[in-house]
Structures are given as C-alpha cells and as structure tokens.
Design a protein around this motif. Structure first.
Motif, PDB file in Angstrom:
ATOM      1  N   GLY A 175       0.797  -1.219   0.000  1.00 18.59           N
ATOM      2  CA  GLY A 175       0.000   0.000   0.000  1.00 18.59           C
ATOM      3  C   GLY A 175       0.824   1.259   0.000  1.00 18.59           C
ATOM      4  O   GLY A 175       0.350   2.321  -0.434  1.00 18.59           O
ATOM      5  N   GLU A 176       2.087   1.192   0.454  1.00 15.10           N
ATOM      6  CA  GLU A 176       2.969   2.350   0.439  1.00 15.10           C
ATOM      7  C   GLU A 176       3.877   2.359  -0.780  1.00 15.10           C
ATOM      8  O   GLU A 176       4.866   3.089  -0.829  1.00 15.10           O
ATOM      9  CB  GLU A 176       3.805   2.374   1.716  1.00 15.10           C
ATOM     10  CG  GLU A 176       2.965   2.498   2.987  1.00 15.10           C
ATOM     11  CD  GLU A 176       3.814   2.505   4.231  1.00 15.10           C
ATOM     12  OE1 GLU A 176       5.059   2.382   4.101  1.00 15.10           O
ATOM     13  OE2 GLU A 176       3.248   2.633   5.332  1.00 15.10           O
ATOM     14  N   HIS A 177       3.568   1.512  -1.753  1.00 16.62           N
ATOM     15  CA  HIS A 177       4.289   1.424  -3.026  1.00 16.62           C
ATOM     16  C   HIS A 177       5.743   0.990  -2.835  1.00 16.62           C
ATOM     17  O   HIS A 177       6.640   1.452  -3.543  1.00 16.62           O
ATOM     18  CB  HIS A 177       4.221   2.760  -3.783  1.00 16.62           C
ATOM     19  CG  HIS A 177       2.853   3.059  -4.312  1.00 16.62           C
ATOM     20  ND1 HIS A 177       2.607   4.018  -5.257  1.00 16.62           N
ATOM     21  CD2 HIS A 177       1.634   2.515  -4.029  1.00 16.62           C
ATOM     22  CE1 HIS A 177       1.310   4.067  -5.528  1.00 16.62           C
ATOM     23  NE2 HIS A 177       0.706   3.158  -4.780  1.00 16.62           N
ATOM     24  N   ARG A 178       5.955   0.088  -1.897  1.00 13.40           N
ATOM     25  CA  ARG A 178       7.252  -0.562  -1.775  1.00 13.40           C
ATOM     26  C   ARG A 178       7.226  -1.855  -2.572  1.00 13.40           C
ATOM     27  O   ARG A 178       6.280  -2.641  -2.470  1.00 13.40           O
ATOM     28  CB  ARG A 178       7.590  -0.854  -0.309  1.00 13.40           C
ATOM     29  CG  ARG A 178       8.025   0.346   0.489  1.00 13.40           C
ATOM     30  CD  ARG A 178       8.603  -0.077   1.831  1.00 13.40           C
ATOM     31  NE  ARG A 178       7.607  -0.781   2.625  1.00 13.40           N
ATOM     32  CZ  ARG A 178       6.839  -0.229   3.547  1.00 13.40           C
ATOM     33  NH1 ARG A 178       6.921   1.071   3.779  1.00 13.40           N
ATOM     34  NH2 ARG A 178       5.965  -0.953   4.219  1.00 13.40           N
ATOM     35  N   VAL A 179       8.266  -2.096  -3.328  1.00 15.49           N
ATOM     36  CA  VAL A 179       8.341  -3.270  -4.195  1.00 15.49           C
ATOM     37  C   VAL A 179       8.650  -4.494  -3.330  1.00 15.49           C
ATOM     38  O   VAL A 179       9.652  -4.535  -2.618  1.00 15.49           O
ATOM     39  CB  VAL A 179       9.413  -3.088  -5.287  1.00 15.49           C
ATOM     40  CG1 VAL A 179       9.515  -4.343  -6.139  1.00 15.49           C
ATOM     41  CG2 VAL A 179       9.077  -1.880  -6.155  1.00 15.49           C
TER      42      VAL A 179
ATOM     43  N   ALA B 239       8.506   4.874  -6.358  1.00 17.67           N
ATOM     44  CA  ALA B 239       8.743   6.238  -6.822  1.00 17.67           C
ATOM     45  C   ALA B 239      10.208   6.471  -7.149  1.00 17.67           C
ATOM     46  O   ALA B 239      10.530   7.257  -8.050  1.00 17.67           O
ATOM     47  CB  ALA B 239       8.266   7.237  -5.764  1.00 17.67           C
ATOM     48  N   ASP B 240      11.129   5.818  -6.439  1.00 17.45           N
ATOM     49  CA  ASP B 240      12.555   5.957  -6.728  1.00 17.45           C
ATOM     50  C   ASP B 240      12.965   5.180  -7.965  1.00 17.45           C
ATOM     51  O   ASP B 240      13.947   5.529  -8.619  1.00 17.45           O
ATOM     52  CB  ASP B 240      13.385   5.487  -5.528  1.00 17.45           C
ATOM     53  CG  ASP B 240      13.136   6.341  -4.293  1.00 17.45           C
ATOM     54  OD1 ASP B 240      12.720   7.506  -4.472  1.00 17.45           O
ATOM     55  OD2 ASP B 240      13.332   5.836  -3.172  1.00 17.45           O
ATOM     56  N   ILE B 241      12.235   4.129  -8.259  1.00 18.20           N
ATOM     57  CA  ILE B 241      12.601   3.277  -9.393  1.00 18.20           C
ATOM     58  C   ILE B 241      11.984   3.792 -10.690  1.00 18.20           C
ATOM     59  O   ILE B 241      12.667   3.914 -11.710  1.00 18.20           O
ATOM     60  CB  ILE B 241      12.161   1.825  -9.126  1.00 18.20           C
ATOM     61  CG1 ILE B 241      12.856   1.291  -7.867  1.00 18.20           C
ATOM     62  CG2 ILE B 241      12.467   0.934 -10.321  1.00 18.20           C
ATOM     63  CD1 ILE B 241      12.367  -0.073  -7.438  1.00 18.20           C
TER      64      ILE B 241
ATOM     65  N   HIS C  47       4.780   4.919 -10.708  1.00 14.10           N
ATOM     66  CA  HIS C  47       4.249   5.277  -9.384  1.00 14.10           C
ATOM     67  C   HIS C  47       3.023   6.183  -9.527  1.00 14.10           C
ATOM     68  O   HIS C  47       1.990   5.960  -8.879  1.00 14.10           O
ATOM     69  CB  HIS C  47       5.353   5.954  -8.572  1.00 14.10           C
ATOM     70  CG  HIS C  47       4.878   6.632  -7.333  1.00 14.10           C
ATOM     71  ND1 HIS C  47       4.456   5.954  -6.212  1.00 14.10           N
ATOM     72  CD2 HIS C  47       4.741   7.964  -7.042  1.00 14.10           C
ATOM     73  CE1 HIS C  47       4.097   6.820  -5.286  1.00 14.10           C
ATOM     74  NE2 HIS C  47       4.247   8.042  -5.762  1.00 14.10           N
ATOM     75  N   ARG C  48       3.114   7.170 -10.380  1.00 10.57           N
ATOM     76  CA  ARG C  48       1.986   8.073 -10.590  1.00 10.57           C
ATOM     77  C   ARG C  48       0.813   7.356 -11.244  1.00 10.57           C
ATOM     78  O   ARG C  48      -0.351   7.593 -10.883  1.00 10.57           O
ATOM     79  CB  ARG C  48       2.432   9.252 -11.446  1.00 10.57           C
ATOM     80  CG  ARG C  48       3.436  10.174 -10.750  1.00 10.57           C
ATOM     81  CD  ARG C  48       3.983  11.201 -11.729  1.00 10.57           C
ATOM     82  NE  ARG C  48       4.942  12.098 -11.074  1.00 10.57           N
ATOM     83  CZ  ARG C  48       5.715  12.952 -11.741  1.00 10.57           C
ATOM     84  NH1 ARG C  48       5.633  13.027 -13.077  1.00 10.57           N
ATOM     85  NH2 ARG C  48       6.553  13.727 -11.086  1.00 10.57           N
ATOM     86  N   ALA C  49       1.115   6.497 -12.212  1.00 11.37           N
ATOM     87  CA  ALA C  49       0.033   5.755 -12.881  1.00 11.37           C
ATOM     88  C   ALA C  49      -0.714   4.870 -11.891  1.00 11.37           C
ATOM     89  O   ALA C  49      -1.946   4.754 -11.940  1.00 11.37           O
ATOM     90  CB  ALA C  49       0.605   4.920 -14.022  1.00 11.37           C
TER      91      ALA C  49
ATOM     92  N   MET D 157       4.275   3.651 -21.562  1.00 14.41           N
ATOM     93  CA  MET D 157       5.336   4.513 -21.054  1.00 14.41           C
ATOM     94  C   MET D 157       6.669   3.797 -21.156  1.00 14.41           C
ATOM     95  O   MET D 157       6.734   2.566 -21.268  1.00 14.41           O
ATOM     96  CB  MET D 157       5.055   4.899 -19.595  1.00 14.41           C
ATOM     97  CG  MET D 157       4.991   3.705 -18.649  1.00 14.41           C
ATOM     98  SD  MET D 157       4.527   4.164 -16.956  1.00 14.41           S
ATOM     99  CE  MET D 157       2.839   4.725 -17.213  1.00 14.41           C
ATOM    100  N   THR D 158       7.731   4.585 -21.113  1.00 19.58           N
ATOM    101  CA  THR D 158       9.093   4.063 -21.068  1.00 19.58           C
ATOM    102  C   THR D 158       9.640   4.301 -19.665  1.00 19.58           C
ATOM    103  O   THR D 158       9.704   5.438 -19.199  1.00 19.58           O
ATOM    104  CB  THR D 158       9.986   4.752 -22.113  1.00 19.58           C
ATOM    105  OG1 THR D 158       9.429   4.550 -23.408  1.00 19.58           O
ATOM    106  CG2 THR D 158      11.381   4.166 -22.086  1.00 19.58           C
ATOM    107  N   LEU D 159      10.050   3.235 -18.994  1.00 18.21           N
ATOM    108  CA  LEU D 159      10.415   3.310 -17.582  1.00 18.21           C
ATOM    109  C   LEU D 159      11.893   3.565 -17.359  1.00 18.21           C
ATOM    110  O   LEU D 159      12.286   3.893 -16.237  1.00 18.21           O
ATOM    111  CB  LEU D 159      10.010   2.016 -16.873  1.00 18.21           C
ATOM    112  CG  LEU D 159       8.523   1.660 -16.955  1.00 18.21           C
ATOM    113  CD1 LEU D 159       8.255   0.347 -16.252  1.00 18.21           C
ATOM    114  CD2 LEU D 159       7.674   2.772 -16.366  1.00 18.21           C
ATOM    115  N   ALA D 160      12.731   3.378 -18.372  1.00 19.49           N
ATOM    116  CA  ALA D 160      14.164   3.607 -18.213  1.00 19.49           C
ATOM    117  C   ALA D 160      14.751   3.949 -19.572  1.00 19.49           C
ATOM    118  O   ALA D 160      14.191   3.604 -20.617  1.00 19.49           O
ATOM    119  CB  ALA D 160      14.861   2.379 -17.615  1.00 19.49           C
TER     120      ALA D 160
END
Length: 545
Positions: free
Chosen positions: A218-222, A244-246, A251-253, A268-271
């Motif tokens: 729920g806190e967006h930790r992988v 969010a760091d990765i 994260h926004r989506a 989207m392109t992630l990297a």
C-alpha cells in the motif's frame, strides 16, 4: 557430521518436545516428595514409617530426574526409550514411597495418573498399556497389603479399582490422541512440502515469464520483481525499494489507478534505452495492501499485430494470385502467337518482348505467393549436408547453364543435420539464384560457393552460401528478410522471406554475414543429426550418436 544432524532431528520431533515437558513434571513430583521427606510439614501430611529410607529415595529420584531433563534435549537416546526408563523409575519410586509412608495412596495414585498418560503419548500402544497395567497393579497391591497388615488405615478397595480403570482408560485415550496427532503432523508435513514445491514452481514460472511482474504494498514498496520487470525498469539496484525511486511514471500511474479504479494506463518508457511498456494493475486484497503490476512489452503486441497482418495479407495475396493466373496465362499465350507473325515491325516485336518479360515476372510473383501460402509442414530427417551440398551443385549446373559464372561446393567431412530435404533444396535454390544474380562485380562473372565448414565438437552444423560481389549495405541488410522488400526492379521481395520461413519451420536459423574483403555470406545453422553406429563391443549393440 552425522551425530549432530541426528540429535537435531530428535530435538525437533514432537516426541522429544513431549518428553521434555514430561521430565519437567517429574521435577515437580520430586519437589513435592522432598517437601514431605525433608520438611516438618511432611509429618503433618503423612505418617512416615522409615524417614531415612524415604530421604535417600527422594535424593536418588532427584538425581535421576535431573539427569533425564538433561538427556531429554542432549542425549542421542530415542525418546521412547527415555520415556520407558523414566516411567519405570516413577513406578519404582511410587512403590517405595507407598512402602515407607502411610496414608499416601490417594496422592501417589493421582501423581501417577499424569505419568501414565504422558507415557502413553510417547510409547507404543503395547508399552503404554503395559505401564498402565503395572501402575494399576501397584495401587491394587498396596491397597490389599494395607487391608491385610493395617486395616485401620486402609482405603476402600473400590477407590483402588477406580484408579486402575482410570489408568487403563487414560492410556488408551492418550494413545489414540498420539496416533491422531502423528497422522495430522504427517499430513501437515506432506501438505507443507507440496506447498513449498508449488511455491518454488510458481516463483520459477514468474521469474521466467516474459511479462514483467511487480508486487507492491500500500505504500508502493516493491515486494516482488521478476527478471523481465527488472530489465524493463532499467535494472535498478536491489537497495531501491520505493516504486517512486525506481519509476516515477509508474508510481503516478498506480496512484491515478487507485483513485479512479478503471482508468486505462497509457504506454510509457520506464528507463533510458528500455522498450515501451503498457502497465496493468490488479488489487490482491480488499484492504488495498498489495497490488500486482503487469508490465507488457509493447513490442510483443506489435509483433503479434504484424503476424496477423502478414497472415491476413498472405491469404489475401494467395487468393488474388490464384485469380491472376488465368488472365496472365492468356496474355502470355497471346504474346507468343503474335511473335509468330511473319510481318511484324521491329518496334512492335520489342513491345511484345517487354510484355513477355513482364508476364514471366508476374508469373514468378504468383508462384512465390502460392508457394508461401501452400507451404507444407516440414518433415525433418537426418541429412548429410556435405553430400547434399555437392549433389545440389551438380543438379543446379545441369539444369541452369552458368556460362562464365562459377558455382562450386566445398565440404571437408561428412556432417549430419536434421532438416526436410525438400525445404533445404528450396532454400539453397533461392540463395544461389540471388547470389548469381546480385553477387557479382560489374562486368565480372559471379563466383558462388556452397560450403559446409568443419564445426568444432558440440557446435551445430552450418551451411553457407558465399559470393564475391559488392556485398549488402548495413541499412539494406536489416530489411532483406522483410516480405516484399527489394532493391531491384525485377525482384519480388519474397525470396529471402520464404527462405527464412522455411528455415524456421525446420528449427534452423538463416542470417546474413558480411564477408571481409567484399562479398556476402548467407549462413544456415541446422540442428545436429543422429545416426546409429555399430559398437565395437562383443554384444554388437547399436549406439545413438
């Protein structure tokens, strides 16, 4: 190394744990007996006939009880044997206490009840019932002796009988309980092993999936990230746990999806350098504590769409080509009739030649399309490609006059491969025709070689078609296997595409390799073949090689 493992196995078993608590209860019994033997309260509770004997008995019992506590988690002796020795000692001490005291029968009988039940949990059925019977006989014998020699202090015989029946019933019930516990434990261990195996299989499947998979809380930790997702995210460091760091866009989506519940995320392109992905989100719990993220490589959808387009186009082209054949044959036949006319101007004869040439070209396109649409399933067999290459070159020379062009076959030794000979013949025909047509320097004859190089042990066999022409530019080489791509006004753009499709149908790979110093090389890598060789042993068995 074996003894420590053996001891750890015993320490982890339920019987060892039950034995440990049994020995602790024995210490409680020793403490109660010591209170009777060594304190003034003992005279108030019981009539002690032989105090010194009772004190010695309690001291020996205490030493033995402490030794059994130590042995319960240190000794390599099986738990059942320790339980039997301890229960036997309990009965002997109980008999000694009954003999040295008066009025203790009820208390000793109650203390023995737990010992009998604990022993029945650990010991086999016969041993548990045997010790229960011994305890019952001990209580009955003490009651009968008291009624004989001390009738004033004797307790009712019915009480001893009830204790005896209780011992036997307790032993039976505890043995049944022990059996059920053992069966439940075995079933739990089996289910646990199956669950562990299933979890390992699931982990392996998820890790090897081409679709990227992430599990975030729920806190967006992988929490979970498979290999495909790790690559699509740009191979981040394992220390980075926050989504969010990765990948901030992902994260926004996910935040927008959690708020909207139904919005379709965009690609989207992630990297940097990573392909474009299309994320999909799934909630794994009703409390929004876990989320599953699928990262689909958009290239997969593009490839599938291209395959569907090519398949549809192939069927449509085959249908159109079939309808073109009849009018094309009529035009070609009419041109042949006009060419037989005696009085025909030279300009008109030149026009007929152009029509005839274009009809032949169109007929070749129709044949290629129909051949591609009606391609039969491959039937691979073991082929000696060295002999196959030499035989192909001989047949091609006989059926296609080469004039000044050179076509040769080079092979160093017999090389076996798995392929459909008809498909392989068709592939070589396409490659050799292309090499003779385009693989020549201006004003010079073509020099084409069909070679089978010697492969090192364990390497797959190869079949190469080489020429000494100008080669293929790098920008063009990337497109040569694309259908309908051609740089010649006379080509159809289907030859190399058909050759590659036939190779893939035979589990082969066809690739273009530039030749240093000029020229082109089309390399076919084939699966190794199999043969049966006679063994030199006296049995004369056949071995698969």
């Amino acid at each position: 190394m074996a003894p420590p493992n053996h001891r750890n196995a015993h320490a982890a078993s339920p019987q060892r744990r039950e034995l440990y608590f049994f020995t602790l209860y024995r210490l409680l019994e020793v403490a109660l007996l010591a209170l009777v033997a060594f304190s003034p309260l003992g005279e108030l509770m019981l009539e002690i006939r032989q105090p010194v004997v009772l004190q010695v008995l309690v001291m020996v019992y205490l030493a033995a009880a402490l030794g059994m506590v130590y042995a319960s988690f240190r000794s390599q002796m099986p738990p059942r044997r320790q339980a039997a020795l301890g229960l036997g000692l309990d009965l002997l001490v109980a008999g000694g206490v009954l003999a040295t005291t008066s009025g203790s029968q009820g208390g000793i009988a109650l203390l023995l009840l737990f010992n009998v039940g604990a022993g029945a949990l650990i010991l086999p059925q016969r041993a548990g019932l045997g010790f229960a019977t011994a305890a019952a006989l001990l209580v009955l014998a003490d009651s009968l002796l008291n009624r004989t020699f001390d009738p004033l202090n004797a307790r009712p015989l019915a009480e001893s009988v009830m204790f005896s029946v209780t011992y036997l019933a307790t032993a039976v019930l505890c043995e049944l309980l022990s059996r059920q516990v053992s069966e439940s434990q075995a079933l739990a261990e089996k289910r646990g092993e199956e669950l562990a195996n299933q979890a390992e299989i699931n982990e392996l499947v998820i890790r090897r999936m081409r679709t990227g998979i992430l599990v975030v809380d729920g806190e967006h930790r992988v929490k979970v990230c498979n290999e495909a997702a790790w690559g699509l995210l740009g191979k981040p460091s394992p220390d980075r746990q926050q989504l969010a760091d990765i990948a901030m866009d992902l994260h926004r989506a996910l935040l927008l999806w959690r708020q909207g519940r139904g919005d379709i995320p965009r690609a989207m392109t992630l990297a940097e350098g990573a392909p474009e992905v299309l994320p999909r989100f799934v909630s794994l719990s009703l409390t929004d504590n876990l989320f599953l993220i699928f990262l689909d490589d958009s290239r997969i959808y593009s490839d599938r769409a291209e395959e569907l387009t090519l398949a549809t186009l192939g069927r449509l082209s085959a249908s159109i080509a079939h309808e073109i054949r009849n009018p094309l044959a009529a035009i070609n036949y009419s041109v042949q009739l006009l060419e037989e006319t005696a009085v025909l101007p030279e300009a008109d004869r030149r026009l007929l030649e152009i029509i005839h040439t274009q009809c032949q070209r169109m007929n070749g396109i129709v044949q290629d399309i129909l051949g591609l649409a009606r391609r039969e399933r491959s039937q691979p067999e073991t082929v000696d490609i060295s002999q196959f290459a030499r035989r192909f070159v001989d047949e091609y020379r006989a059926s296609h006059p080469l004039e000044t062009d050179i076509l040769q076959a080079i092979s160093h030794r017999s090389t076996l491969a798995m392929a459909d000979p008809r498909h392989l013949h068709q592939v070589l025909t396409i490659l050799v025709q292309n090499a003779l047509t385009y693989g020549r320097m201006p004003g010079e004859p073509a020099k084409v070689t069909v070679s089978v190089p010697s492969a090192p042990p364990g390497a797959p066999p190869e079949l190469n078609v080489l020429d000494r022409g100008p080669g293929i530019p790098a920008a063009v080489a990337e497109q040569i296997f694309t259908p309908f791509y051609t740089t010649s006004e006379h080509g159809t753009g289907l030859g190399l595409y058909i050759a590659k499709q036939l190779c893939e149908a035979n589990q082969c790979t066809l690739s273009y390799q530039p030749v240093p110093g000029g020229g082109s090389c089309f390399r076919i890598i084939l699966p190794p073949g199999m043969t049966l060789m006679q063994d030199d042993s006296p049995t004369g068995r056949l071995n698969l090689a």
